[in-house]
Design a protein around this motif. Structure first.
Motif, PDB file in Angstrom:
ATOM      1  N   GLY A   1      10.580 120.835   1.597  1.00  0.00           N
ATOM      2  CA  GLY A   1      10.235 120.903   3.009  1.00  0.00           C
ATOM      3  C   GLY A   1      10.449 122.280   3.583  1.00  0.00           C
ATOM      4  O   GLY A   1      10.231 123.284   2.900  1.00  0.00           O
ATOM      5  N   LEU A   2      10.889 122.316   4.847  1.00  0.00           N
ATOM      6  CA  LEU A   2      11.067 123.576   5.551  1.00  0.00           C
ATOM      7  C   LEU A   2      12.467 123.700   6.136  1.00  0.00           C
ATOM      8  O   LEU A   2      13.002 122.748   6.709  1.00  0.00           O
ATOM      9  CB  LEU A   2      10.072 123.702   6.708  1.00  0.00           C
ATOM     10  CG  LEU A   2       8.588 123.747   6.363  1.00  0.00           C
ATOM     11  CD1 LEU A   2       7.751 123.785   7.636  1.00  0.00           C
ATOM     12  CD2 LEU A   2       8.266 124.917   5.464  1.00  0.00           C
ATOM     13  N   LEU A   3      13.024 124.890   6.006  1.00  0.00           N
ATOM     14  CA  LEU A   3      14.216 125.274   6.757  1.00  0.00           C
ATOM     15  C   LEU A   3      13.697 126.137   7.893  1.00  0.00           C
ATOM     16  O   LEU A   3      13.006 127.139   7.664  1.00  0.00           O
ATOM     17  CB  LEU A   3      15.194 126.058   5.899  1.00  0.00           C
ATOM     18  CG  LEU A   3      16.390 126.644   6.672  1.00  0.00           C
ATOM     19  CD1 LEU A   3      17.279 125.534   7.219  1.00  0.00           C
ATOM     20  CD2 LEU A   3      17.186 127.574   5.796  1.00  0.00           C
ATOM     21  N   ILE A   4      13.988 125.739   9.127  1.00  0.00           N
ATOM     22  CA  ILE A   4      13.478 126.425  10.303  1.00  0.00           C
ATOM     23  C   ILE A   4      14.649 127.000  11.088  1.00  0.00           C
ATOM     24  O   ILE A   4      15.492 126.258  11.601  1.00  0.00           O
ATOM     25  CB  ILE A   4      12.678 125.466  11.207  1.00  0.00           C
ATOM     26  CG1 ILE A   4      11.533 124.827  10.413  1.00  0.00           C
ATOM     27  CG2 ILE A   4      12.177 126.188  12.454  1.00  0.00           C
ATOM     28  CD1 ILE A   4      10.935 123.608  11.074  1.00  0.00           C
ATOM     29  N   LEU A   5      14.718 128.330  11.157  1.00  0.00           N
ATOM     30  CA  LEU A   5      15.708 129.008  11.992  1.00  0.00           C
ATOM     31  C   LEU A   5      15.025 129.274  13.315  1.00  0.00           C
ATOM     32  O   LEU A   5      13.948 129.884  13.356  1.00  0.00           O
ATOM     33  CB  LEU A   5      16.154 130.310  11.329  1.00  0.00           C
ATOM     34  CG  LEU A   5      16.678 130.177   9.897  1.00  0.00           C
ATOM     35  CD1 LEU A   5      16.975 131.554   9.303  1.00  0.00           C
ATOM     36  CD2 LEU A   5      17.910 129.290   9.851  1.00  0.00           C
ATOM     37  N   LEU A   6      15.620 128.823  14.418  1.00  0.00           N
ATOM     38  CA  LEU A   6      14.967 128.863  15.721  1.00  0.00           C
ATOM     39  C   LEU A   6      15.752 129.700  16.717  1.00  0.00           C
ATOM     40  O   LEU A   6      16.925 129.433  16.964  1.00  0.00           O
ATOM     41  CB  LEU A   6      14.816 127.432  16.261  1.00  0.00           C
ATOM     42  CG  LEU A   6      14.051 127.268  17.554  1.00  0.00           C
ATOM     43  CD1 LEU A   6      12.570 127.611  17.355  1.00  0.00           C
ATOM     44  CD2 LEU A   6      14.200 125.844  18.080  1.00  0.00           C
ATOM     45  N   GLY A   7      15.090 130.705  17.279  1.00  0.00           N
ATOM     46  CA  GLY A   7      15.681 131.542  18.319  1.00  0.00           C
ATOM     47  C   GLY A   7      14.967 131.310  19.642  1.00  0.00           C
ATOM     48  O   GLY A   7      13.737 131.227  19.690  1.00  0.00           O
TER      49      GLY A   7
ATOM     50  N   GLU B   1       4.388 115.058   3.590  1.00  0.00           N
ATOM     51  CA  GLU B   1       5.437 114.196   4.142  1.00  0.00           C
ATOM     52  C   GLU B   1       6.813 114.782   3.845  1.00  0.00           C
ATOM     53  O   GLU B   1       7.761 114.078   3.477  1.00  0.00           O
ATOM     54  CB  GLU B   1       5.304 112.764   3.612  1.00  0.00           C
ATOM     55  CG  GLU B   1       3.994 112.120   4.024  1.00  0.00           C
ATOM     56  CD  GLU B   1       3.815 110.703   3.502  1.00  0.00           C
ATOM     57  OE1 GLU B   1       4.692 110.193   2.760  1.00  0.00           O
ATOM     58  OE2 GLU B   1       2.787 110.109   3.832  1.00  0.00           O
ATOM     59  N   GLY B   2       6.894 116.118   4.009  1.00  0.00           N
ATOM     60  CA  GLY B   2       8.127 116.846   3.730  1.00  0.00           C
ATOM     61  C   GLY B   2       9.146 116.718   4.841  1.00  0.00           C
ATOM     62  O   GLY B   2       8.850 116.249   5.936  1.00  0.00           O
ATOM     63  N   ASP B   3      10.341 117.147   4.528  1.00  0.00           N
ATOM     64  CA  ASP B   3      11.449 117.109   5.479  1.00  0.00           C
ATOM     65  C   ASP B   3      11.663 118.487   6.090  1.00  0.00           C
ATOM     66  O   ASP B   3      11.092 119.481   5.634  1.00  0.00           O
ATOM     67  CB  ASP B   3      12.728 116.649   4.769  1.00  0.00           C
ATOM     68  CG  ASP B   3      12.645 115.207   4.326  1.00  0.00           C
ATOM     69  OD1 ASP B   3      12.178 114.366   5.117  1.00  0.00           O
ATOM     70  OD2 ASP B   3      13.042 114.906   3.183  1.00  0.00           O
ATOM     71  N   ALA B   4      12.510 118.530   7.103  1.00  0.00           N
ATOM     72  CA  ALA B   4      12.828 119.802   7.752  1.00  0.00           C
ATOM     73  C   ALA B   4      14.262 119.783   8.250  1.00  0.00           C
ATOM     74  O   ALA B   4      14.797 118.730   8.603  1.00  0.00           O
ATOM     75  CB  ALA B   4      11.872 120.074   8.913  1.00  0.00           C
ATOM     76  N   ILE B   5      14.842 120.971   8.249  1.00  0.00           N
ATOM     77  CA  ILE B   5      16.130 121.203   8.907  1.00  0.00           C
ATOM     78  C   ILE B   5      15.873 122.285   9.948  1.00  0.00           C
ATOM     79  O   ILE B   5      15.281 123.322   9.637  1.00  0.00           O
ATOM     80  CB  ILE B   5      17.219 121.691   7.929  1.00  0.00           C
ATOM     81  CG1 ILE B   5      17.535 120.643   6.868  1.00  0.00           C
ATOM     82  CG2 ILE B   5      18.501 122.052   8.712  1.00  0.00           C
ATOM     83  CD1 ILE B   5      18.561 121.098   5.831  1.00  0.00           C
TER      84      ILE B   5
ATOM     85  N   LYS C   1       9.126 111.449  11.775  1.00  0.00           N
ATOM     86  CA  LYS C   1      10.336 111.237  10.980  1.00  0.00           C
ATOM     87  C   LYS C   1      11.502 111.954  11.639  1.00  0.00           C
ATOM     88  O   LYS C   1      11.313 112.834  12.478  1.00  0.00           O
ATOM     89  CB  LYS C   1      10.158 111.704   9.547  1.00  0.00           C
ATOM     90  CG  LYS C   1       9.894 113.176   9.388  1.00  0.00           C
ATOM     91  CD  LYS C   1       9.896 113.701   7.954  1.00  0.00           C
ATOM     92  CE  LYS C   1       9.420 112.747   6.937  1.00  0.00           C
ATOM     93  NZ  LYS C   1       9.526 113.212   5.566  1.00  0.00           N
ATOM     94  N   THR C   2      12.709 111.576  11.253  1.00  0.00           N
ATOM     95  CA  THR C   2      13.917 112.209  11.765  1.00  0.00           C
ATOM     96  C   THR C   2      14.061 113.599  11.161  1.00  0.00           C
ATOM     97  O   THR C   2      13.868 113.787   9.967  1.00  0.00           O
ATOM     98  CB  THR C   2      15.152 111.355  11.418  1.00  0.00           C
ATOM     99  OG1 THR C   2      14.985 110.059  12.008  1.00  0.00           O
ATOM    100  CG2 THR C   2      16.429 111.990  11.950  1.00  0.00           C
ATOM    101  N   ILE C   3      14.386 114.552  12.009  1.00  0.00           N
ATOM    102  CA  ILE C   3      14.603 115.936  11.587  1.00  0.00           C
ATOM    103  C   ILE C   3      16.108 116.174  11.555  1.00  0.00           C
ATOM    104  O   ILE C   3      16.818 115.852  12.505  1.00  0.00           O
ATOM    105  CB  ILE C   3      13.943 116.931  12.568  1.00  0.00           C
ATOM    106  CG1 ILE C   3      12.440 116.688  12.643  1.00  0.00           C
ATOM    107  CG2 ILE C   3      14.262 118.364  12.172  1.00  0.00           C
ATOM    108  CD1 ILE C   3      11.706 116.867  11.350  1.00  0.00           C
ATOM    109  N   GLN C   4      16.577 116.757  10.475  1.00  0.00           N
ATOM    110  CA  GLN C   4      17.984 117.104  10.377  1.00  0.00           C
ATOM    111  C   GLN C   4      18.211 118.451  11.068  1.00  0.00           C
ATOM    112  O   GLN C   4      17.301 119.272  11.172  1.00  0.00           O
ATOM    113  CB  GLN C   4      18.412 117.150   8.923  1.00  0.00           C
ATOM    114  CG  GLN C   4      18.288 115.779   8.260  1.00  0.00           C
ATOM    115  CD  GLN C   4      18.861 115.776   6.885  1.00  0.00           C
ATOM    116  OE1 GLN C   4      20.026 116.125   6.687  1.00  0.00           O
ATOM    117  NE2 GLN C   4      18.056 115.371   5.913  1.00  0.00           N
TER     118      GLN C   4
END
Length: 150
Positions: free
Chosen positions: A26-32, A70-74, A119-122
């Motif tokens: 999936g994706l690791l998303i760093l958000l600013g 149908e990947g996950d994300a943090i 879906k639930t996002i971590q």
């Protein structure tokens, strides 16, 4: 709103020696977040991330989105993405939104991404000292800024 998006084969977030988030593909998303960000930025950025075709299809071509696989994300809040390094050697974070502005926008982003992906996002924990581990798949890393659309 600025995001660093990393395609991962696995990623996790640990706070105080406790793993609070963990995904496989999936994706690791760093958000600013900056004070000028709004619901419009959330809508544009979540739509862009959910539909960004950066996962390989059966021919090995990056032609599939997070929705498709149908990947996950943090999602991890990271105010340092808005660091100004033009003057001196100590970064300035004056552009980063204060918590009273950033937290509702961060939570709104996560909620909207959950709706887009169904879906639930971590997440990490806003303002916490976090250890983020990842295996960047590709490597594929993309920076998207809702204020600097190209």
């Amino acid at each position: 709103m600025k995001a660093v998006i990393q395609r991962v084969s696995q990623a996790s977030v640990t706070i105080n020696n406790e793993k609070v988030a963990s995904i496989e593909s999936g994706l690791l998303i760093l958000l600013g977040i900056v004070a000028e960000d709004s619901q419009e930025d959330i809508e544009w950025l979540t739509r862009k991330i959910a539909n960004l075709r950066i996962f390989s299809d059966e021919n090995g071509v990056m032609n599939r989105s997070l929705i498709d696989i149908e990947g996950d994300a943090i999602v991890v809040s990271q105010f340092t993405l808005h660091a100004s390094t033009k003057k001196g050697n100590r970064p300035s974070y004056i552009k980063a939104a204060k918590p009273n502005v950033a937290i509702p926008l961060y939570e709104g982003f996560v909620k909207r991404l959950e709706e887009a992906l169904n879906k639930t996002i971590q997440t990490g924990q806003f303002g916490a000292d976090m250890q983020v581990e990842l295996i960047n798949d590709g490597p594929v890393t993309i920076i998207i800024d809702s204020k600097n659309v190209e």
